[in-house]
Design a protein around this motif. Structure first.
Motif, PDB file in Angstrom:
ATOM      1  N   UNK A   1     130.985  74.800  -9.767  1.00 29.66           N
ATOM      2  CA  UNK A   1     132.075  75.433  -9.024  1.00 29.66           C
ATOM      3  C   UNK A   1     133.050  74.431  -8.415  1.00 29.66           C
ATOM      4  N   UNK A   2     134.259  74.909  -8.111  1.00 28.67           N
ATOM      5  CA  UNK A   2     135.251  74.072  -7.431  1.00 28.67           C
ATOM      6  C   UNK A   2     134.922  73.920  -5.952  1.00 28.67           C
ATOM      7  N   UNK A   3     134.372  74.973  -5.358  1.00 28.31           N
ATOM      8  CA  UNK A   3     134.117  74.975  -3.921  1.00 28.31           C
ATOM      9  C   UNK A   3     132.648  75.280  -3.654  1.00 28.31           C
ATOM     10  N   UNK A   4     132.096  74.593  -2.658  1.00 25.71           N
ATOM     11  CA  UNK A   4     130.707  74.768  -2.273  1.00 25.71           C
ATOM     12  C   UNK A   4     130.626  75.045  -0.776  1.00 25.71           C
ATOM     13  N   UNK A   5     129.509  75.670  -0.361  1.00 19.31           N
ATOM     14  CA  UNK A   5     129.286  75.869   1.068  1.00 19.31           C
ATOM     15  C   UNK A   5     127.784  75.804   1.349  1.00 19.31           C
ATOM     16  N   UNK A   6     127.425  75.998   2.590  1.00 20.74           N
ATOM     17  CA  UNK A   6     126.040  75.778   3.010  1.00 20.74           C
ATOM     18  C   UNK A   6     125.057  76.754   2.381  1.00 20.74           C
TER      19      UNK A   6
ATOM     20  N   UNK B   1     132.297  84.196  -9.433  1.00 20.35           N
ATOM     21  CA  UNK B   1     131.869  82.807  -9.435  1.00 20.35           C
ATOM     22  C   UNK B   1     131.727  82.304 -10.865  1.00 20.35           C
ATOM     23  N   UNK B   2     131.832  81.006 -11.048  1.00 17.09           N
ATOM     24  CA  UNK B   2     131.915  80.447 -12.394  1.00 17.09           C
ATOM     25  C   UNK B   2     130.701  80.766 -13.258  1.00 17.09           C
ATOM     26  N   UNK B   3     129.515  80.769 -12.712  1.00 20.46           N
ATOM     27  CA  UNK B   3     128.340  81.038 -13.538  1.00 20.46           C
ATOM     28  C   UNK B   3     128.325  82.475 -14.032  1.00 20.46           C
ATOM     29  N   UNK B   4     128.685  83.403 -13.170  1.00 21.05           N
ATOM     30  CA  UNK B   4     128.685  84.806 -13.572  1.00 21.05           C
ATOM     31  C   UNK B   4     129.824  85.113 -14.543  1.00 21.05           C
ATOM     32  N   UNK B   5     130.971  84.472 -14.346  1.00 20.91           N
ATOM     33  CA  UNK B   5     132.073  84.619 -15.300  1.00 20.91           C
ATOM     34  C   UNK B   5     131.663  84.058 -16.657  1.00 20.91           C
ATOM     35  N   UNK B   6     131.073  82.853 -16.645  1.00 19.00           N
ATOM     36  CA  UNK B   6     130.642  82.226 -17.893  1.00 19.00           C
ATOM     37  C   UNK B   6     129.595  83.071 -18.610  1.00 19.00           C
ATOM     38  N   UNK B   7     128.732  83.708 -17.849  1.00 17.68           N
ATOM     39  CA  UNK B   7     127.699  84.554 -18.454  1.00 17.68           C
ATOM     40  C   UNK B   7     128.323  85.707 -19.219  1.00 17.68           C
ATOM     41  N   UNK B   8     129.291  86.355 -18.623  1.00 17.72           N
ATOM     42  CA  UNK B   8     129.951  87.474 -19.304  1.00 17.72           C
ATOM     43  C   UNK B   8     130.632  87.009 -20.585  1.00 17.72           C
ATOM     44  N   UNK B   9     131.261  85.844 -20.531  1.00 14.33           N
ATOM     45  CA  UNK B   9     131.927  85.295 -21.720  1.00 14.33           C
ATOM     46  C   UNK B   9     130.905  84.981 -22.805  1.00 14.33           C
ATOM     47  N   UNK B  10     129.827  84.317 -22.423  1.00 13.97           N
ATOM     48  CA  UNK B  10     128.816  83.918 -23.400  1.00 13.97           C
ATOM     49  C   UNK B  10     128.157  85.121 -24.051  1.00 13.97           C
ATOM     50  N   UNK B  11     127.853  86.137 -23.262  1.00 10.86           N
ATOM     51  CA  UNK B  11     127.223  87.347 -23.803  1.00 10.86           C
ATOM     52  C   UNK B  11     128.153  88.017 -24.812  1.00 10.86           C
TER      53      UNK B  11
ATOM     54  N   UNK C   1     120.311  77.254  -6.344  1.00 12.01           N
ATOM     55  CA  UNK C   1     121.500  77.104  -5.508  1.00 12.01           C
ATOM     56  C   UNK C   1     122.084  75.696  -5.495  1.00 12.01           C
ATOM     57  N   UNK C   2     121.419  74.734  -6.117  1.00 17.93           N
ATOM     58  CA  UNK C   2     121.832  73.342  -5.922  1.00 17.93           C
ATOM     59  C   UNK C   2     123.251  73.057  -6.387  1.00 17.93           C
ATOM     60  N   UNK C   3     123.703  73.729  -7.466  1.00 20.48           N
ATOM     61  CA  UNK C   3     125.078  73.504  -7.923  1.00 20.48           C
ATOM     62  C   UNK C   3     126.109  74.080  -6.957  1.00 20.48           C
ATOM     63  N   UNK C   4     125.682  75.008  -6.109  1.00 22.40           N
ATOM     64  CA  UNK C   4     126.630  75.763  -5.293  1.00 22.40           C
ATOM     65  C   UNK C   4     126.627  75.394  -3.816  1.00 22.40           C
ATOM     66  N   UNK C   5     125.647  74.600  -3.369  1.00 20.52           N
ATOM     67  CA  UNK C   5     125.565  74.242  -1.948  1.00 20.52           C
ATOM     68  C   UNK C   5     126.235  72.901  -1.679  1.00 20.52           C
ATOM     69  N   UNK C   6     126.861  72.795  -0.525  1.00 21.19           N
ATOM     70  CA  UNK C   6     127.550  71.551  -0.186  1.00 21.19           C
ATOM     71  C   UNK C   6     126.585  70.440   0.189  1.00 21.19           C
ATOM     72  N   UNK C   7     125.321  70.789   0.449  1.00 24.70           N
ATOM     73  CA  UNK C   7     124.305  69.771   0.727  1.00 24.70           C
ATOM     74  C   UNK C   7     123.482  69.433  -0.519  1.00 24.70           C
ATOM     75  N   UNK C   8     123.636  70.214  -1.588  1.00 23.23           N
ATOM     76  CA  UNK C   8     123.009  69.901  -2.857  1.00 23.23           C
ATOM     77  C   UNK C   8     121.556  70.287  -3.002  1.00 23.23           C
ATOM     78  N   UNK C   9     120.991  70.945  -1.983  1.00 20.93           N
ATOM     79  CA  UNK C   9     119.602  71.366  -2.109  1.00 20.93           C
ATOM     80  C   UNK C   9     119.503  72.707  -2.832  1.00 20.93           C
ATOM     81  N   UNK C  10     118.298  73.024  -3.281  1.00 24.23           N
ATOM     82  CA  UNK C  10     118.062  74.220  -4.075  1.00 24.23           C
ATOM     83  C   UNK C  10     117.865  75.468  -3.227  1.00 24.23           C
TER      84      UNK C  10
END
Length: 338
Positions: free
Chosen positions: A96-101, A111-121, A136-145
């Motif tokens: 994603x372009x933007x992350x949060x806690x 969100x990019x993953x859900x958009x990509x899923x629809x395209x891929x399907x 959650x690690x790709x989406x959190x600003x602290x990088x944890x799962x």
């Protein structure tokens, strides 16, 4: 009592040589192919793919030569190519372009993953299984799962609530298999309950049952533009522990996992073999970014035969017991096999 196949059954006669000659079955390519104990098939391969928000063209990943962060447009061709190669599935990761806690982008329908899923399907149709990474690690600003408590510790049960919502969002986007990779206690049960409650009782779960805190994830951090500082050793497994992998697997099976995973593959073939020997459901393994990068780097220097090393590495994972392998070479390798 000695085996009838042992040398003891017929003493060695210097004039005749050894009675048993395993080399007879290695004499020609056709003979070796005929007696091979393990085989590779395109349907046993799954391609991990990264899709980046806000880009109009694929972006190369420097630490993973040949792998890119796809745009939503380039994703279409990559999915079509994968389907044409006959591989079993793809595993999608969002960047994603933007992350949060709390990783809110993970549950945003746009969100990019859900958009990509629809395209891929839409692109794949019935040709392969579109899978999604549920973490959650790709989406959190602290990088944890997961989400953090006031002390900066990953809060297991609060993270499960996010996983529940993420699972439903991915199923609504059309994901055909949810890959639970966060290593939170109880994650399979939580997501299974959420899916069933939302009317997605037929959506299966892939549990990353034995996922180790490995140094071989290094290039992946670049691939998803990870914000992580520190490590994930309080929830991913200690590389020293073999039996613990079976404990995790048993828990995930009891919670309703449809498939279980060992990750990474290369350094954990013993764990993989243990899982394959006991699991009543399919066992998969993930040939991770560091495994990929090492072979590509050595091949680029002319130190190893690239194709033979790729084939041998994946064959070894299958021989250890993996029913399917996630590998960044999936499409290319399938082309060689076919």
């Amino acid at each position: 009592m000695s085996s009838p196949y042992s040398e003891e059954a017929r003493p060695l006669d210097p004039r005749r040589g050894p009675a048993n000659r395993p080399r007879r079955l290695r004499a020609t390519p056709a003979m070796r192919r005929l007696v091979a104990e393990t085989r590779l098939h395109p349907a046993d391969l799954i391609l991990p793919m990264f899709v980046r928000e806000g880009t109009t063209a694929p972006i190369p990943i420097s630490s993973m030569p040949g792998v890119v962060q796809h745009s939503t447009e380039s994703l279409k061709k990559a999915v079509t190519d994968a389907a044409a190669a006959g591989i079993g599935g793809i595993m999608l990761f969002g960047v994603p372009e933007h992350k949060d806690a709390t990783g809110s982008g993970a549950t945003d329908p746009e969100g990019i993953l859900n958009v990509a899923t629809r395209i891929a399907v839409a692109e794949a149709g019935d040709a392969l299984v579109v899978q999604t990474d549920l973490c959650l690690d790709e989406f959190t600003d602290h990088g944890h799962c997961g989400v953090l408590d006031e002390n900066g510790y990953v809060d297991n049960d609060a993270s499960l609530e996010r996983y529940r919502d993420m699972g439903v969002a991915q199923a609504e986007a059309g994901s055909q298999l949810l890959g639970l990779s966060g290593m939170m206690d109880g994650q399979v049960a939580a997501v299974r309950d959420a899916l069933d409650g939302a009317g997605f009782g037929n959506t299966p779960i892939l549990a990353y049952a034995a996922k180790y805190a490995s140094a071989f994830y290094g290039p992946f951090r670049e691939a998803v533009q990870s914000s992580l500082e520190g490590d994930r050793r309080t929830y991913q497994q200690d590389p020293a522990n073999r039996r613990e992998g079976m404990r995790e697997l048993d828990l995930d099976l009891a919670e309703g996992a449809d498939i279980v995973m060992v990750k990474p593959a290369m350094s954990y073939l013993d764990v993989l073999a243990d899982a394959a020997a006991t699991s009543p459901v399919p066992v998969w393994a993930y040939q991770v970014s560091g495994e990929y990068a090492m072979i590509e780097a050595a091949a680029a220097h002319g130190w190893i035969d690239r194709r033979r090393a790729i084939e041998e590495s994946v064959l070894g994972i299958r021989r250890a017991g993996a029913d399917a392998v996630l590998t960044y070479w999936a499409t290319e390798l399938a082309g060689w096999i076919r």
